[in-house]
Design an enzyme around this catalytic site. Structure first.
Site, mmCIF file in Angstrom:
data_model
loop_
_atom_site.group_PDB
_atom_site.id
_atom_site.type_symbol
_atom_site.label_atom_id
_atom_site.label_comp_id
_atom_site.label_asym_id
_atom_site.label_seq_id
_atom_site.Cartn_x
_atom_site.Cartn_y
_atom_site.Cartn_z
ATOM 1 N N SER A 127 4.308 -2.255 -3.926
ATOM 2 C CA SER A 127 3.914 -1.198 -4.852
ATOM 3 C C SER A 127 2.700 -0.495 -4.277
ATOM 4 O O SER A 127 1.758 -1.153 -3.799
ATOM 5 C CB SER A 127 3.586 -1.779 -6.234
ATOM 6 N N GLU A 128 2.692 0.818 -4.322
ATOM 7 C CA GLU A 128 1.669 1.589 -3.605
ATOM 8 C C GLU A 128 0.260 1.379 -4.132
ATOM 9 O O GLU A 128 -0.713 1.703 -3.441
ATOM 10 C CB GLU A 128 2.024 3.081 -3.644
ATOM 11 N N ASN A 129 0.118 0.821 -5.351
ATOM 12 C CA ASN A 129 -1.225 0.566 -5.867
ATOM 13 C C ASN A 129 -1.830 -0.719 -5.300
ATOM 14 O O ASN A 129 -2.945 -1.088 -5.652
ATOM 15 C CB ASN A 129 -1.227 0.521 -7.399
ATOM 16 N N GLY A 130 -1.083 -1.413 -4.407
ATOM 17 C CA GLY A 130 -1.653 -2.548 -3.714
ATOM 18 C C GLY A 130 -1.060 -3.892 -4.075
ATOM 19 O O GLY A 130 -1.804 -4.850 -4.328
ATOM 20 N N SER A 153 -2.938 -0.621 1.349
ATOM 21 C CA SER A 153 -1.604 -0.221 0.911
ATOM 22 C C SER A 153 -1.133 1.037 1.627
ATOM 23 O O SER A 153 -0.023 1.088 2.166
ATOM 24 C CB SER A 153 -1.610 0.017 -0.607
#
Length: 213
Positions: free
Chosen positions: A49-52, A91
């Protein structure tokens, strides 16, 4: 005919078949997040997930939710054994560095040149395109998962009319009606859903396409 929610799940189920053993895949917000529930246990696919977050699992049961564990869209998620968290710098280093095998994104419009528009919703205030611009450029394969039409109007067009997220980056389009491959030669219909027919797809697709079934 399945209802809207059922169609979204059918699309997600079909998308899940596209991944290879060992792939690292980033799922965009909305419909693409449903793909996590349909991954084959026979393949080792790691979701980012791109938020980490690395190691996103299936949708959690309400009693198992941790309000501090969410995806980029703020939706509650689970974490598989060995999953981990990290900052946005790490990320997006993964994403921009070409370390993501595939990304799955929703779309408002896609056209026959592989252009994608998925961040400006007409008539609504939106915060911006988020990480989608980075994902479509950085991922090795870009899969668009979306409903084929919006209120009966085609979403697969000859030319996008909304502001683009990226140009010439889409590799595959999967809808409830079928699957299109996208390359420098344009669109090729490679699969027709049991819910649809060739005539139906032609009637609901503005873009030109070849057929290879």
């Amino acid at each position: 005919m399945p209802d809207k929610n059922e169609l979204r799940h059918l699309i997600a189920q079909r998308v899940a078949k596209e991944f290879q053993d060992g792939d690292i895949v980033t799922l965009g917000i909305g419909l693409p997040t449903l793909v996590a529930d349909y991954l084959s246990p026979k393949k080792h696919v790691t979701l980012q997930s791109e938020n980490g977050v690395l190691g996103v699992g299936k949708s959690p049961r309400p009693e198992d939710c941790d309000e501090q564990i969410t995806n980029a869209g703020g939706k509650l998620i689970s974490l598989i054994d060995g999953g981990c968290y990290f900052d946005s710098l790490t990320s997006f280093g993964m994403i921009r560095g070409g370390h993501i095998n595939a990304t799955v994104l929703g779309a408002l419009q896609v056209d026959e040149e592989g252009n994608l528009a998925n961040w400006v919703v007409p008539g609504k205030l939106v915060p911006g395109m988020g990480g989608a611009m980075d994902l479509v450029v950085g991922a090795q394969k870009v899969i668009v998962a979306m409903e084929h039409t919006n209120n009966g109007q085609p979403k697969i067009l000859k030319k996008c009319t909304l502001p683009l997220t990226a140009a010439h980056e889409v590799d595959l389009i999967i809808t409830e009606k079928g699957v299109f491959k996208v390359d420098s030669n344009g669109l090729t219909l490679i699969e027709i859903s049991p819910l649809s027919s060739l005539d139906d797809i032609r009637a609901s697709t503005e873009a030109s396409f070849k057929i290879d079934l």
